[in-house]
Design a protein around this motif. Structure first.
Motif, short mmCIF file in Angstrom:
data_model
loop_
_atom_site.label_atom_id
_atom_site.label_comp_id
_atom_site.label_asym_id
_atom_site.label_seq_id
_atom_site.Cartn_x
_atom_site.Cartn_y
_atom_site.Cartn_z
N LYS A 95 0.84 -1.18 0.00
CA LYS A 95 0.00 0.00 0.00
C LYS A 95 0.88 1.25 0.00
N VAL A 96 0.67 2.13 -0.96
CA VAL A 96 1.44 3.36 -1.04
C VAL A 96 0.78 4.37 -0.12
N GLU A 97 1.56 4.88 0.84
CA GLU A 97 1.00 5.80 1.82
C GLU A 97 1.73 7.13 1.81
N VAL A 98 1.86 7.72 0.64
CA VAL A 98 2.43 9.05 0.54
C VAL A 98 1.43 9.96 -0.16
N ASN A 99 1.52 11.22 0.10
CA ASN A 99 0.65 12.18 -0.54
C ASN A 99 1.22 12.50 -1.91
N THR B 285 8.13 3.96 0.61
CA THR B 285 8.49 4.48 1.93
C THR B 285 8.40 6.00 1.97
N GLY B 286 8.33 6.66 0.82
CA GLY B 286 8.18 8.10 0.77
C GLY B 286 9.49 8.85 0.84
N VAL C 276 8.24 11.93 2.81
CA VAL C 276 6.78 12.13 2.85
C VAL C 276 6.23 10.95 3.62
N GLN C 277 5.75 11.21 4.83
CA GLN C 277 5.43 10.11 5.73
C GLN C 277 3.95 9.87 5.96
N ASP C 278 3.09 10.62 5.32
CA ASP C 278 1.66 10.46 5.59
C ASP C 278 0.89 10.79 4.32
N PRO C 279 -0.25 10.14 4.09
CA PRO C 279 -1.03 10.46 2.90
C PRO C 279 -1.81 11.77 2.99
N ALA C 280 -1.79 12.43 4.14
CA ALA C 280 -2.53 13.68 4.31
C ALA C 280 -1.73 14.84 3.72
#
Length: 178
Positions: free
Chosen positions: A80-84, A107-108, A130-134
């Motif tokens: 799952k890609v979790e970067v904005n 990993t971003g 980039v550590q968060d999808p927000a």
């Protein structure tokens, strides 16, 4: 009793005896090489058990799994890609004067080499995380380093972070109009 029925009865017995004979070689005293192999296998099994200790079937609290678990909706960070995407693209656009050395969207992390900004005289390199999808300032971490070594001033780093976040908001607004 015919030969065929005798062979059918003797085959399982013969297989069982031959398999049991394989384990008895050496009189039960393993050599040092065998002990190392056994210790390595035990260590691998312990690592696998430790890794799987937290894995449970979705919502049941059970560690058992089945074929249907492959199609479940588990949150696996490896798939799952979790970067904005807006921060990611904005960072690449704002720091386009830096040569990109390594990029890992899972990993971003974006790692760049040294480059001189337009109108500047000092070379910099950056590592962007980039550590968060927000789309939030807490989602972005930028580490800048000057050519001479060591980090740059806090004002310069904050200015780069602000430029990236501003560009990310612009990209987001542009996409929302479509």
């Amino acid at each position: 009793m015919t030969f065929l029925s005798l062979a059918r009865a003797a085959l399982p017995v013969g297989l069982a005896l031959s398999l049991s004979a394989c384990g008895g070689l050496g009189g039960g005293d393993a050599s040092s090489g065998d002990r190392q192999i056994e210790a390595g296998a035990a260590q691998r099994q312990a690592e696998i058990a430790e890794r799987n200790a937290g894995a449970t079937v979705a919502g049941t609290g059970s560690t058992r799994s089945s074929l249907f678990d492959l199609f479940g909706t588990k949150d696996d960070p490896n798939t799952k890609v979790e970067v904005n995407k807006y921060i990611w693209n904005a960072a690449l656009e704002v720091l386009n004067f830096l040569p990109v050395q390594a990029v890992d969207p899972f990993t971003g992390v974006i790692s760049t080499g040294y480059g001189v900004p337009p109108g500047g005289g000092r070379a910099y390199r950056a590592t962007i995380y980039v550590q968060d999808p927000a789309l939030d300032a807490r989602s972005l971490k930028v580490a800048l380093q000057g050519q001479g070594g060591g980090p740059v001033s806090a004002e310069t780093q904050r200015a780069v972070e602000d430029a990236i976040l501003t560009r990310a908001r612009q990209l987001r607004l542009r996409d929302s109009r479509l």
